[in-house]
Design a protein around this motif. Structure first.
Motif, short mmCIF file in Angstrom:
data_model
loop_
_atom_site.label_atom_id
_atom_site.label_comp_id
_atom_site.label_asym_id
_atom_site.label_seq_id
_atom_site.Cartn_x
_atom_site.Cartn_y
_atom_site.Cartn_z
N GLU A 74 0.83 -1.14 0.14
CA GLU A 74 -0.07 -0.04 -0.06
C GLU A 74 0.89 1.41 0.09
O GLU A 74 0.54 2.35 -0.50
CB GLU A 74 -0.96 -0.05 1.31
N HIS A 80 -2.92 1.57 -6.09
CA HIS A 80 -4.35 2.05 -5.60
C HIS A 80 -4.90 1.38 -4.48
O HIS A 80 -5.77 2.18 -3.73
CB HIS A 80 -5.24 2.39 -6.89
N LYS A 81 -4.79 0.23 -4.60
CA LYS A 81 -5.61 -0.61 -3.58
C LYS A 81 -5.18 -1.94 -3.46
O LYS A 81 -4.71 -2.67 -4.45
CB LYS A 81 -7.04 -0.81 -3.92
N VAL A 83 -6.06 -5.76 -1.69
CA VAL A 83 -7.29 -6.54 -1.12
C VAL A 83 -6.62 -8.13 -1.01
O VAL A 83 -6.27 -8.71 -1.80
CB VAL A 83 -8.69 -6.68 -2.14
#
Length: 171
Positions: A74, A80-81, A83
């Motif tokens: 991150e 950006h993301k 998960v």
């Protein structure tokens, strides 16, 4: 005092990044520099304007290590993301494989029969070999390859795992 050892767990991470030169090397370098292993790595452009890519990384480690990997990912500027599909809940994982098998007679017939059972497609054939295309969970592909070893496995190419959350919500 008893010391508890935390078990390494398999995690599927999806990383949305700017599609720019060197980003894959940065992410792979982050894993390498810290001694983390990458079991599978896939990347593909996901937007019409080619500005964004989705990287799927499969790795193993105890929860604190996975948390550290996510935090470090991150912090990378073009990310950006991130998960962790494994922690988020039910998700689908798929992989594609090309499997070349050579053989004659009964071995050839058995290879075709097993391909049908596994829903593999014949994408190339000669009088002495087949190339099968198979998609599915990694475990399914592993089982198919193991069976083909007994029938004349010549070569295997695998794409690596791609994962996505179940349901209507996107990441």
């Amino acid at each position: 005092m008893q010391i508890q050892h935390r078990q390494a767990e398999r995690h599927v991470l999806t990383v949305i990044v700017d599609n720019e030169a060197g980003i894959l090397a940065k992410i792979a370098g982050l894993f390498t520099a810290r001694g983390y292993n990458i079991d599978s790595l896939t990347v593909a452009d996901i937007t019409e304007d080619h500005a964004t890519s989705r990287i799927t990384v499969v790795t193993n480690g105890p929860p604190p290590v996975i948390d550290q990997i996510i935090a470090q990912l991150e912090r990378l500027v073009p990310v950006h993301k991130v998960v962790d599909l494994t922690d988020e809940g039910p998700h689908v994982e798929r992989e594609l494989a090309l499997v070349k098998v050579a053989g004659h007679g009964d071995h050839r017939v058995e290879a075709l029969r097993l391909a049908d059972v596994f829903r593999a497609s014949v994408v190339d054939t000669t009088t002495s070999s087949f190339v099968f295309e198979l998609t599915g969970a990694p475990e399914k592909i592993d089982r198919f390859i193991a069976l083909m070893r007994e029938l004349g496995l010549v070569e295997v190419g695998r794409t690596g795992i791609v994962g996505m959350m179940r349901g209507a919500q996107g990441i």
